[in-house]
Design a protein around this motif. Structure first.
Motif, PDB file in Angstrom:
ATOM      1  N   SER A   1       0.817  -1.231  -0.056  1.00 13.74           N
ATOM      2  CA  SER A   1      -0.122  -0.136   0.131  1.00 13.74           C
ATOM      3  C   SER A   1       0.926   1.294   0.061  1.00 13.74           C
ATOM      4  N   SER A   2       2.122   1.182   0.319  1.00 17.39           N
ATOM      5  CA  SER A   2       2.965   2.287   0.542  1.00 17.39           C
ATOM      6  C   SER A   2       3.198   3.026  -0.908  1.00 17.39           C
ATOM      7  N   GLU A   3       3.024   1.909  -1.963  1.00 18.94           N
ATOM      8  CA  GLU A   3       3.306   2.450  -3.199  1.00 18.94           C
ATOM      9  C   GLU A   3       2.204   3.347  -3.979  1.00 18.94           C
ATOM     10  N   THR A   4       0.994   3.129  -3.271  1.00 23.15           N
ATOM     11  CA  THR A   4      -0.303   3.814  -3.720  1.00 23.15           C
ATOM     12  C   THR A   4      -0.931   4.875  -2.876  1.00 23.15           C
ATOM     13  N   SER A   5      -0.210   4.887  -1.660  1.00 20.41           N
ATOM     14  CA  SER A   5      -0.831   5.822  -0.683  1.00 20.41           C
ATOM     15  C   SER A   5      -0.753   7.293  -0.935  1.00 20.41           C
ATOM     16  N   PRO A   6      -1.592   8.100  -0.797  1.00 19.54           N
ATOM     17  CA  PRO A   6      -1.380   9.606  -1.269  1.00 19.54           C
ATOM     18  C   PRO A   6      -0.753  10.456  -0.165  1.00 19.54           C
ATOM     19  N   ASP A   7      -0.136   9.685   0.904  1.00 18.66           N
ATOM     20  CA  ASP A   7       0.495  10.607   1.931  1.00 18.66           C
ATOM     21  C   ASP A   7       1.646   9.627   2.446  1.00 18.66           C
TER      22      ASP A   7
ATOM     23  N   ASP B   1      -9.853  18.941   2.971  1.00 22.43           N
ATOM     24  CA  ASP B   1      -8.605  19.438   3.204  1.00 22.43           C
ATOM     25  C   ASP B   1      -7.714  18.269   3.183  1.00 22.43           C
ATOM     26  N   GLY B   2      -8.092  17.198   2.330  1.00 26.98           N
ATOM     27  CA  GLY B   2      -7.304  15.952   2.174  1.00 26.98           C
ATOM     28  C   GLY B   2      -6.277  15.975   0.955  1.00 26.98           C
ATOM     29  N   PRO B   3      -5.560  14.879   0.653  1.00 27.29           N
ATOM     30  CA  PRO B   3      -4.858  14.814  -0.552  1.00 27.29           C
ATOM     31  C   PRO B   3      -5.431  15.406  -1.894  1.00 27.29           C
ATOM     32  N   VAL B   4      -4.780  15.778  -2.813  1.00 25.17           N
ATOM     33  CA  VAL B   4      -5.246  16.239  -3.944  1.00 25.17           C
ATOM     34  C   VAL B   4      -5.252  15.087  -4.989  1.00 25.17           C
ATOM     35  N   VAL B   5      -6.379  15.138  -5.716  1.00 27.95           N
ATOM     36  CA  VAL B   5      -6.636  13.887  -6.843  1.00 27.95           C
ATOM     37  C   VAL B   5      -5.626  14.179  -8.162  1.00 27.95           C
ATOM     38  N   GLN B   6      -5.034  13.455  -8.497  1.00 25.45           N
ATOM     39  CA  GLN B   6      -3.938  13.628  -9.582  1.00 25.45           C
ATOM     40  C   GLN B   6      -4.395  12.688 -10.750  1.00 25.45           C
ATOM     41  N   SER B   7      -4.110  13.036 -11.858  1.00 21.45           N
ATOM     42  CA  SER B   7      -4.422  12.300 -13.086  1.00 21.45           C
ATOM     43  C   SER B   7      -3.918  10.622 -12.798  1.00 21.45           C
ATOM     44  N   GLY B   8      -5.079   9.643 -13.190  1.00 22.88           N
ATOM     45  CA  GLY B   8      -4.589   8.424 -12.940  1.00 22.88           C
ATOM     46  C   GLY B   8      -4.942   7.769 -11.565  1.00 22.88           C
ATOM     47  N   ASP B   9      -5.158   8.554 -10.900  1.00 19.59           N
ATOM     48  CA  ASP B   9      -5.425   7.925  -9.498  1.00 19.59           C
ATOM     49  C   ASP B   9      -6.796   7.256  -9.437  1.00 19.59           C
TER      50      ASP B   9
ATOM     51  N   ALA C   1     -13.819  16.928 -13.273  1.00 19.16           N
ATOM     52  CA  ALA C   1     -14.429  17.416 -12.218  1.00 19.16           C
ATOM     53  C   ALA C   1     -13.509  16.789 -10.956  1.00 19.16           C
ATOM     54  N   LEU C   2     -12.996  15.606 -11.242  1.00 14.34           N
ATOM     55  CA  LEU C   2     -12.267  14.908 -10.042  1.00 14.34           C
ATOM     56  C   LEU C   2     -10.463  15.559  -9.947  1.00 14.34           C
ATOM     57  N   GLU C   3     -10.090  15.817 -10.980  1.00 11.34           N
ATOM     58  CA  GLU C   3      -8.658  16.042 -10.883  1.00 11.34           C
ATOM     59  C   GLU C   3      -8.349  17.551 -10.671  1.00 11.34           C
ATOM     60  N   GLY C   4      -7.422  17.506  -9.333  1.00 15.24           N
ATOM     61  CA  GLY C   4      -7.208  18.944  -8.856  1.00 15.24           C
ATOM     62  C   GLY C   4      -8.238  19.004  -7.624  1.00 15.24           C
ATOM     63  N   GLN C   5      -9.313  18.380  -7.512  1.00 17.35           N
ATOM     64  CA  GLN C   5     -10.063  18.607  -6.022  1.00 17.35           C
ATOM     65  C   GLN C   5      -9.208  17.616  -5.079  1.00 17.35           C
ATOM     66  N   THR C   6      -9.740  18.085  -3.803  1.00 17.55           N
ATOM     67  CA  THR C   6      -9.329  17.699  -2.659  1.00 17.55           C
ATOM     68  C   THR C   6     -10.083  16.572  -1.826  1.00 17.55           C
ATOM     69  N   VAL C   7      -9.710  15.516  -1.240  1.00 17.23           N
ATOM     70  CA  VAL C   7     -10.371  14.472  -0.632  1.00 17.23           C
ATOM     71  C   VAL C   7     -11.139  15.170   0.714  1.00 17.23           C
TER      72      VAL C   7
END
Length: 324
Positions: free
Chosen positions: A114-120, A224-232, A273-279
């Motif tokens: 999971s460390s490979e795909t964790s956002p933080d 205020d969570g992690p930002v959604v990036q392309s491909g997430d 709508a998704l990319e660039g938004q925050t969790v």
């Protein structure tokens, strides 16, 4: 990405392997319903055995790891609860945070964790117990108390002829919210209006106006969570309605559980709508046909020609794993 074919393994395939082990023969029963000490709340209810008991699990959280012996039999699916948590038993449809490692059972090689795909830096990821798309985690975590650590062994036959067996080690941490908890934002003039019921499910009212010709996006809540990036891979609740008549055509709320998909696996307007938004955010998006399902004559059987309106609660995100 190697993990996707594993987590997407069908419940029917997993059930067939469970049944083959229970029946003592190489052929599963015709009815793919597990029969080994079944529980009405469990899809598979995989039991412990010599293989799963032999997995040596150490550490916890981001340091969770395992040693996989190379001499295991892998005759059936087995699951051992290494440490039992103090929370409620998990069930299909639950969304939790947690940690996992997946190993090649033949070599003991770590395939992904999971460390490979964790956002933080926590190493934690959202884990959705979804029978259709994440059945590996359903098999590993269902009916185990929240906070448990489990070790599961799966024979290669579950993945197809000639495939290697797989070992999954997973630990759950917390239940994740199924609605966005961000700060409320002011409505945007001219956009559809949204009302939430007591559970957070939205009702959308379309304005008496012509639909826009470009994608329109408004933040209803800002997290205020992690930002959604392309491909997430994004974990969401959503409702989609047609601008033409206001009818709901798709909703995770109606299915009773969140959904998850890659930002690059949806129509262009939804991706925007998704990319660039925050969790933690809730997003309202209006998608003209050119950015949705294309132009064409509107009919009752598809979404061509429809302007679509979505309300999306962004609950969690996993980064795309590196290609190997």
């Amino acid at each position: 990405m190697r993990i996707r074919p594993l987590v997407a393994l069908s419940i029917a395939a997993l059930s067939a392997v469970v049944l083959a082990g229970c029946s003592g023969s190489g052929e599963p029963d015709a009815d793919p319903t597990p029969s080994a000490t079944p529980s009405s709340a469990c899809v598979l209810d995989a039991q412990p055995g010599a293989d799963s008991d032999a997995i040596q699990v150490t550490g916890s959280g981001a340091d969770l790891t395992a040693t996989v012996p190379t001499s295991l039999a892998y005759e059936d699916i087995q699951r051992t609860i290494v440490t039992e948590g103090s929370g409620d038993d998990l069930a299909t449809g639950d969304l939790v945070s947690g940690f996992y490692s997946i190993y090649d059972g033949s070599t003991g090689e770590l395939l992904q964790d999971s460390s490979e795909t964790s956002p933080d830096e926590s190493g934690a990821v959202p884990i959705l117990l979804d029978e259709q798309n994440y059945s590996l985690f359903v098999a590993a975590l269902e009916c185990a108390p929240l906070g448990s650590t489990v070790a599961m062994t799966i024979p290669g036959s579950a993945f197809g002829e000639g495939a290697s067996p797989v070992v999954v080690v997973a630990q759950t941490a917390d239940l994740l919210p199924t609605t966005s908890g961000g700060a409320d934002q002011s409505p945007v003039d001219g956009m559809p209006t949204v009302e939430l019921d007591d559970d957070g499910a939205p009702t959308v009212t379309i304005p008496d106006a012509d639909p826009p010709t470009e994608v329109q996006i408004a933040d209803l809540k800002t997290g205020d969570g992690p930002v959604v990036q392309s491909g997430d891979t994004v974990f969401v609740q959503y409702t989609g309605v047609k601008w033409s008549d206001g009818s709901v055509f798709d909703s995770s709320w109606d299915r009773g559980q969140p959904s998850a998909f890659s930002t690059t696996g949806v129509v262009e307007g939804f991706q925007q709508a998704l990319e660039g938004q925050t969790v933690g955010s809730q997003v309202l998006v209006v998608i003209p046909p050119a950015f949705g399902y294309g132009e064409g004559e509107i009919n009752d059987t598809d979404l061509k020609g429809e302007t679509l309106v979505f309300v999306i609660d962004i609950l969690g995100v996993q980064r795309a794993a590196a290609q190997q």
